[in-house]
Design an enzyme around this catalytic site. Structure first.
Site, PDB file in Angstrom:
ATOM      1  N   CYS A   1       0.839  -1.196   0.000  1.00  0.00           N
ATOM      2  CA  CYS A   1       0.000   0.000   0.000  1.00  0.00           C
ATOM      3  C   CYS A   1       0.874   1.246   0.000  1.00  0.00           C
ATOM      4  O   CYS A   1       1.825   1.296   0.772  1.00  0.00           O
ATOM      5  CB  CYS A   1      -0.886  -0.004   1.249  1.00  0.00           C
ATOM      6  SG  CYS A   1      -1.762   1.525   1.555  1.00  0.00           S
ATOM      7  N   PRO A   2       0.629   2.251  -0.805  1.00  0.00           N
ATOM      8  CA  PRO A   2      -0.497   2.429  -1.720  1.00  0.00           C
ATOM      9  C   PRO A   2      -0.107   2.112  -3.153  1.00  0.00           C
ATOM     10  O   PRO A   2      -0.679   2.692  -4.072  1.00  0.00           O
ATOM     11  CB  PRO A   2      -0.802   3.904  -1.560  1.00  0.00           C
ATOM     12  CG  PRO A   2       0.569   4.519  -1.474  1.00  0.00           C
ATOM     13  CD  PRO A   2       1.433   3.506  -0.752  1.00  0.00           C
TER      14      PRO A   2
END
Lengths: 392, 78
Positions: free
Chosen positions: B13-14
């Protein structure tokens, strides 16, 4: 004597050149005679620090045994082992290292170049940082918007530092009720890592800094003072600074396949070796390594390449150590290829560590062999936190 | 209709949502963007992204064990 040509004399290139022993004939090529400490742009823009504090002649940072060629690279032929420059030089090598950084593309977002020329920014050059400082001094009320035009950019905490430091800038002038600081980010949270976002969102909220997520700058309308996002929203501004899209080196490289779709040099993320070549390496922001584009990455990759050129099987773990500061405290975003950023605590001590690092930067570039043991001890100690998934 | 496949498997993430954003910049209305990701945070992120951008989430499913597949029809580009 083996010849090493290093393209770029930024942090990574200069440190690598200085780490290589006398058995190598080292040449650094850079189109600039001046090395500047890029995070210093924030201090120039928001604290009014003189830009000279962050500039040094590149020659003065290199060991006397390193040759410096002040010239612009126009092509690199990895098959013929030659680097060509704008003035017509052909530099043959036994090893080449790309260390020329990422290039900033102010032309791909409509209105962006006009915005830069109007207000300056905290991101590109000391001169533009000075211009932004003047723009902010003239802002007595309204909105200062900080935006980002692409999720891949140098120094992930840079825009957040800019938000906190600009808030402090206006607060010290008694303008915190009149000037709104706005931070717009392309990701779902305040910071790319949710762990870090959870720490800084309350800090943004407590200062009244307006946060917009999923906002990727797509167009700037300077005349009407509004920014439009790729996601379909609009923000109005009185002064704005936008981090531009980045791309890899614009000079030609043969074979062209060693660059990815954004122009970054494709490397093995552990060894920094250019894909398909045993005698070519790339370090720092010009590569496609899946870690943050930051000085610490360039520094640690430089140490790996210096070791590998001397026959040591060194590898880069993907370690990051990016400082994120508020107006009074700091934290470090630390992670590696195998572990996401760990929970960290904002503290005054870490802010002091950041200030200490800034103070020692020139010495660390000029004499990396003296500082490496200190940095290594720090990284080894904090690697333990990453492996255990614990904060520090 | 044209399909753009984004392989974001292995990205933390991200990364997957950033890769989707970069693909979206080059997409046109009517295109399908197919994202493959392994980060568990991608599922709520892509739902929030679609809600924000007003595009259409055609499919969101687990495939091959832990791979999340999202198919987005681009409908909201101006």
């Amino acid at each position: 004597m083996e010849r090493v040509v290093i393209i770029g004399g930024g942090g990574g290139g200069a440190i690598l050149a200085n780490l290589l022993p006398e058995e190598f004939k080292v040449t650094v090529v850079d189109k600039s005679e001046v090395h500047f400490f890029q995070p210093g742009n924030l201090w120039i823009a928001f604290k009014g620090v003189r830009k000279e504090k962050f500039l040094r002649p590149l020659r003065s940072l290199l060991k006397p045994r390193v040759e410096f060629v002040h010239d612009e690279v126009v092509s690199v032929d990895l098959n013929e082992r030659v680097v060509k420059t704008a003035s017509g030089k052909s530099l043959s090598y036994d090893y080449v290292v790309f260390a020329s950084g990422a290039e900033l593309d102010y032309g791909s977002v409509p209105g962006h170049r006009e915005l830069l020329e109007r207000f300056g920014d905290f991101y590109s050059t000391p001169e533009n940082a000075e211009k932004l400082h003047a723009s902010l001094r003239g802002l007595k009320e309204g909105r200062f918007v900080i935006g980002i035009a692409d999720p891949v950019y140098k120094c992930p905490p840079g825009p957040h530092k800019a938000a906190f430091l600009s808030w402090e800038f206006f607060a010290r002038r008694g303008l915190s009720d009149k000037v709104k600081v706005v931070l717009a980010v392309p990701v779902p949270h305040a910071y790319p890592s949710k762990t870090i976002a959870d720490i800084i969102e309350p800090e943004l909220n407590s200062r009244g800094i307006e946060l917009h997520t999923f906002f990727t700058v797509n167009e700037v309308d300077v005349a009407n003072k509004r920014i439009v996002s790729l996601e379909g929203e609009e923000l109005s501004f009185d002064v704005a600074a936008v981090v531009p899209p980045h791309r890899g080196p614009s000079y030609a490289v043969n074979p062209a396949e060693v660059k990815d779709g954004s122009g970054y040099i494709k490397i093995d993320k552990y060894t920094s070796r250019v894909e398909g070549f045993d005698d070519a390496y790339a370090i720092g922001d010009c590569t496609n390594a899946p870690t943050s584009k930051s000085g610490v990455t360039a520094h640690l990759q430089a140490e790996v390449v210096a070791a590998r050129l001397q026959g040591i099987d060194a590898r880069y773990s993907g370690r990051t150590n990016c400082p994120l500061i508020t107006d009074g405290k700091g934290l470090f975003v630390i992670s590696d290829y195998d572990h996401p950023p760990i929970p960290v605590r904002l503290s005054k001590f870490k802010r002091l560590m950041e200030d200490f690092f800034v103070a020692t930067y020139w010495s660390a570039v000029r004499s990396p062999e003296l500082w490496s043991p200190i940095f290594r001890a720090y990284f080894e100690a904090t690697d333990e936190f990453i492996r255990r998934g614990e904060g520090w | 209709m044209p399909e753009i496949t984004v392989d974001a498997r292995g990205m933390a993430c991200p990364g997957p949502i950033s890769a989707l954003t970069r693909a979206y910049r080059n997409a046109q209305n009517g295109d399908l963007i197919i994202v493959l990701a392994t980060d568990p945070g991608f599922e709520p992120d892509v739902k929030a992204w679609v809600e924000r951008t007003k595009n259409e989430l055609v499919e969101l499913a687990k495939v091959d064990g832990n791979v999340i597949k999202a198919v987005i029809k681009v409908t909201a580009k101006k």
